[in-house]
Design an enzyme around this catalytic site. Sequence first.
Site, PDB file in Angstrom:
ATOM      1  CG  PHE B  39      -1.849  -1.200   1.389  1.00 15.89           C
ATOM      2  CD1 PHE B  39      -3.138  -0.972   0.593  1.00 15.89           C
ATOM      3  CD2 PHE B  39      -1.549  -2.347   1.951  1.00 15.89           C
ATOM      4  CE1 PHE B  39      -4.046  -2.022   0.366  1.00 15.89           C
ATOM      5  CE2 PHE B  39      -2.510  -3.593   1.545  1.00 15.89           C
ATOM      6  CZ  PHE B  39      -3.662  -3.327   0.915  1.00 15.89           C
ATOM      7  CB  VAL B  77       0.916   0.047   5.658  1.00 16.25           C
ATOM      8  CG1 VAL B  77       0.988   1.678   5.608  1.00 16.25           C
ATOM      9  CG2 VAL B  77      -0.358  -0.508   5.395  1.00 16.25           C
ATOM     10  CB  CYS B  78       4.850   2.859   2.020  1.00 12.53           C
ATOM     11  SG  CYS B  78       6.404   3.931   2.031  1.00 12.53           S
ATOM     12  CB  ILE B  79       7.505   3.298   7.205  1.00 17.15           C
ATOM     13  CG1 ILE B  79       7.721   4.115   8.454  1.00 17.15           C
ATOM     14  CG2 ILE B  79       8.720   3.445   6.250  1.00 17.15           C
ATOM     15  CD1 ILE B  79       8.540   3.291   9.594  1.00 17.15           C
ATOM     16  CB  ALA B  82       2.248   5.014   6.939  1.00 19.04           C
TER      17      ALA B  82
END
Lengths: 130, 130, 137, 137, 102, 102
Positions: B39, B77-79, B82
């Site tokens: 994501f 989820v891409c940090i 995010a």
Amino acid sequence: MKFGIVVSEGPYTHEASDTAYNFVKAAIEAGHEVPRVFFYHDGVNVGTRLTVPPQDDRNIQVNWTNLAKEHGIDLVVCIAAAQRRGILDENEAKRQGKDADNIAEGFRISGLGQLIEMGIQTDRLMMFGD
Amino acid sequence: MKFGIVVSEGPYTHEASDTAYNFVKAAIEAGHEVPRVFFYHDGVNVGTRLTVPPQDDRNIQVNWTNLAKEHGIDLVVCIAAAQRRGILDENEAKRQGKDADNIAEGFRISGLGQLIEMGIQTDRLMMFGD
Amino acid sequence: MMEEGVKKFLYVNRKAPYGTIYALEALEVVLIGAAFDQDVSLAFLDDGVFQLTRDQNTDGVGVKNFSPTFRALGDYDVNKLYVERESLEERGLTADDLQEIVYEDEDDDWAEKPSIRIISRAEMADLMHDQDVILSF
Amino acid sequence: MMEEGVKKFLYVNRKAPYGTIYALEALEVVLIGAAFDQDVSLAFLDDGVFQLTRDQNTDGVGVKNFSPTFRALGDYDVNKLYVERESLEERGLTADDLQEIVYEDEDDDWAEKPSIRIISRAEMADLMHDQDVILSF
Amino acid sequence: MSTLHTVNKSPFATQSLLSCINHVKDGDAILLIEDGVYGAAAGTGVSDAVAGKAGSVKFYVLGPDLEARGIPATRLLEGVEVVDYAGFVGLAVEHDRAQAWL
Amino acid sequence: MSTLHTVNKSPFATQSLLSCINHVKDGDAILLIEDGVYGAAAGTGVSDAVAGKAGSVKFYVLGPDLEARGIPATRLLEGVEVVDYAGFVGLAVEHDRAQAWL
């Protein structure tokens, strides 16, 4: 003159919330009033206190919170749009059985009626979106 | 065949996360593997557990969580994306001094390297976005 | 501007349904706005005309089908739905491809009348020019 | 597909900078991806060519200016930036309107060479057709 | 070697379909999904551009997205094939790579 | 009575500017902001459409957005006026309503 402002896109992803912020600052500096900013669609995502932008970038939420505090702007996040996207205040979290909330200081969650009311009570409605 | 999936837009606002979900279900039903869904951009917003969609609408986050549990899909989820958008897990919240987190069950936060790795290790990379 | 009076509100719909949420969330504003007794019109142009097509069925995509809601607008006294002819034509559509949307005219013994009015691009420009508040979706 | 080998990765940039975040976040993927020793190319076409223009200055909008990062790509061994000529022309741009982006060629005594290669639309189609993985932004 | 291209934008709103058409190779496939399905209809302002390419490239359209938008099969351009999500997966398998025209 | 129209999309990517131009009235103003500022440049595929309308409608462009994108004043179409955010506010005050072509 009274301006009503709508922000329709989320922070960082679209420039809309930046343009709206710069417009509101300029309007106030020119002596106009901005009684309310209404956050709709993905714009509700501006109102989370959990963002951690890179240190060399602007903090869009904090900028809005400070501007609102300084000039008494009512920052309203649409409740229907917010629920779809996971923006909750303490009350809503409790009511929906969620174990956390994420609304930022200076923002409040309310209904779409606040948007219509803003359209009725201001002289110009400005929309910033995608 | 192994599929890698990228979801680049948030839930409800764009159809991308729905199309990706329907594609992944169909791929698994056809006997293919979907080891990971990554994501990115506003796609990280799919991974919040705080959404409360209308009762007559689908729950996109819950659908992904259930599909991942059933078929062992790694929902990443891409940090960086995010943090900009206020999606945090407990660790990140602590590290960033935030008083709440909002990551949903079955999603984990990790780096962009997971996206590249997925591109290397799968046979087809499919992007769903705006 | 009429500080105490009724304002003309125009909801401008230029986007297709389902690919993005703007059409659905515009409709949610219209429904809430109807309670405020303003002079409300809806404009459908560009891809917005796709919102009104018949026989939408979202079962296969698993997304909520909101097109029946347009037929309920008459009950909320929202009965001015302006659709641009040129936008229809460019998309290969005619008035027959759109849903039938009606309202009951209380000033005419509750006669059932069509809410959709097909207008030209020039008339659309005039309509936009005649508003107090324009909400764009 | 090379299960163990090096794959050809193409990052396709078709959007203008600043109006949306896609250009910036694409660049973040490229920087991380550079560590994986794959065969990396970047394609700039349609509004993506605007990402590479000179003299971008975001002070007035308060948004982060990421255009200098393109000049650092050479240090990450990312030195194939393909720009479509037809896209430039439609936008009234020439190669001179783009930043100078160079890399040091280790196979040629570290000679400084240009990273930007202007190619035709047909060559762009060939480039896309020659990839293992295409990431679109 | 061939590519599956996906287009998810309305051709009346953005240039994505046109840009895709300008970059495909003979033998590639273009699958219209989401708001992209409007490009599959006959008698529109863009149908000539699609029909003109349909000789060298195979066009597909995602059925569930067509139905959501109320576009009947009778309105489709000749030669455009309707697929479901399983068909979408099959196209991704058949071709050597996928390219999304976002 | 006149309208301030704002366009925030690149005219090379979407139809927003064209649709706006097709719906303005004489005496209206069009302000190009965000990615819309690309429409203010001369010598492009859309500059004729803008120049053709510049007789009956006044075009403005937001300076900070121009600078962000590195478009020098020398590349602007004749007759397009650069404003800052204060100028944007002034335009909104001068006209009777604002319409955003999102």
